[in-house]
Structures are given as C-alpha cells and as structure tokens.
Design a protein around this motif. Structure first.
Motif, PDB file in Angstrom:
ATOM      1  N   GLN A  36       0.836  -1.212   0.000  1.00 26.02           N
ATOM      2  CA  GLN A  36       0.000   0.000   0.000  1.00 26.02           C
ATOM      3  C   GLN A  36       0.867   1.257   0.000  1.00 26.02           C
ATOM      4  OE1 GLN A  36      -0.470  -2.608   2.161  1.00 26.02           O
ATOM      5  NE2 GLN A  36      -2.286  -3.463   1.170  1.00 26.02           N
ATOM      6  N   GLU A  37       1.960   1.240   0.751  1.00 26.96           N
ATOM      7  CA  GLU A  37       2.860   2.396   0.774  1.00 26.96           C
ATOM      8  C   GLU A  37       3.532   2.592  -0.584  1.00 26.96           C
ATOM      9  OE1 GLU A  37       4.533   2.734   5.251  1.00 26.96           O
ATOM     10  OE2 GLU A  37       4.905   0.822   4.244  1.00 26.96           O
ATOM     11  N   ILE A  38       3.948   1.499  -1.187  1.00 27.27           N
ATOM     12  CA  ILE A  38       4.561   1.569  -2.518  1.00 27.27           C
ATOM     13  C   ILE A  38       3.579   2.164  -3.519  1.00 27.27           C
ATOM     14  CG2 ILE A  38       5.397   0.181  -4.479  1.00 27.27           C
ATOM     15  CD1 ILE A  38       7.481   0.347  -2.411  1.00 27.27           C
ATOM     16  N   CYS A  39       2.336   1.731  -3.446  1.00 32.56           N
ATOM     17  CA  CYS A  39       1.311   2.234  -4.368  1.00 32.56           C
ATOM     18  C   CYS A  39       1.142   3.742  -4.236  1.00 32.56           C
ATOM     19  CB  CYS A  39      -0.024   1.536  -4.125  1.00 32.56           C
ATOM     20  SG  CYS A  39       0.017  -0.205  -4.561  1.00 32.56           S
ATOM     21  N   LYS A  40       1.165   4.239  -3.025  1.00 37.19           N
ATOM     22  CA  LYS A  40       1.058   5.687  -2.803  1.00 37.19           C
ATOM     23  C   LYS A  40       2.262   6.410  -3.387  1.00 37.19           C
ATOM     24  CE  LYS A  40      -1.783   5.407   1.319  1.00 37.19           C
ATOM     25  NZ  LYS A  40      -1.843   5.571   2.777  1.00 37.19           N
ATOM     26  N   ILE A  41       3.456   5.876  -3.141  1.00 35.17           N
ATOM     27  CA  ILE A  41       4.682   6.497  -3.652  1.00 35.17           C
ATOM     28  C   ILE A  41       4.690   6.510  -5.177  1.00 35.17           C
ATOM     29  CG2 ILE A  41       7.190   6.209  -3.823  1.00 35.17           C
ATOM     30  CD1 ILE A  41       7.009   5.027  -0.905  1.00 35.17           C
ATOM     31  N   LEU A  42       4.297   5.388  -5.778  1.00 36.00           N
ATOM     32  CA  LEU A  42       4.327   5.259  -7.242  1.00 36.00           C
ATOM     33  C   LEU A  42       3.098   5.847  -7.919  1.00 36.00           C
ATOM     34  CD1 LEU A  42       5.652   1.592  -7.576  1.00 36.00           C
ATOM     35  CD2 LEU A  42       6.970   3.718  -7.679  1.00 36.00           C
ATOM     36  N   GLU A  43       2.088   6.180  -7.109  1.00 36.01           N
ATOM     37  CA  GLU A  43       0.828   6.716  -7.619  1.00 36.01           C
ATOM     38  C   GLU A  43       0.154   5.740  -8.582  1.00 36.01           C
ATOM     39  OE1 GLU A  43       2.275  10.472  -9.145  1.00 36.01           O
ATOM     40  OE2 GLU A  43       1.886  11.446  -7.219  1.00 36.01           O
ATOM     41  N   ILE A  44       0.058   4.476  -8.114  1.00 38.28           N
ATOM     42  CA  ILE A  44      -0.613   3.432  -8.884  1.00 38.28           C
ATOM     43  C   ILE A  44      -1.570   2.682  -7.960  1.00 38.28           C
ATOM     44  CG2 ILE A  44       1.250   3.130 -10.566  1.00 38.28           C
ATOM     45  CD1 ILE A  44       2.171   0.685  -8.960  1.00 38.28           C
TER      46      ILE A  44
END
Length: 75
Positions: A36-44
């Motif tokens: 979930q954190e990665i998704c926020k960072i990558l905006e995906i």
C-alpha cells in the motif's frame, strides 16, 4: 533493478525474475515498506502493483525509474 535481459518474454534481472526482485527489494527495505505504501509512492493502484509482484505485468519505464530511485538501485 539492475541489468535487465529478456528471456522467453519474461524479464530476468541478474538471474531473478522481475517479480521476485521487486518483492525482495520491498520486503528487505529498512523500514519494511508495504504494498500500500509503494502504491502511494508510485501513484498506482494496489491491483497494478500486485500484478508486478505476481508477474502478470511489468511497469512502465517511468515507474521503473521511481522504483530505482526509491530502492537506490539502477535499472
């Protein structure tokens, strides 16, 4: 995400598949980063990122660049 070569339509990175490499990078990061954190960072979306870790799709170059910067590695 280092030295990518294509083998039978699937990316291989230093002997590991792309899906294994990004999962290992995420799980081995300090502090550990959730999907979930990665998704926020990558905006995906979650589904998009999960498709990378499950080997169903590969990210665009712009996403690869963000991943490389995040994990301080090369593409």
């Amino acid at each position: 995400i280092e030295l990518e070569k294509h083998t039978k339509g699937r990316s291989k990175i230093l002997g590991k598949s792309f899906k294994d490499r990004i999962k290992n990078l995420r799980e081995d990061s300090e502090p550990r980063i959730s999907q979930q954190e990665i998704c926020k960072i990558l905006e995906i979306s979650d589904v998009t990122y999960q498709s990378y870790e499950y080997g169903k799709s590969e990210p665009r170059i712009s996403t690869l660049i963000k991943l490389a910067k995040l994990y301080e590695t090369s593409i």
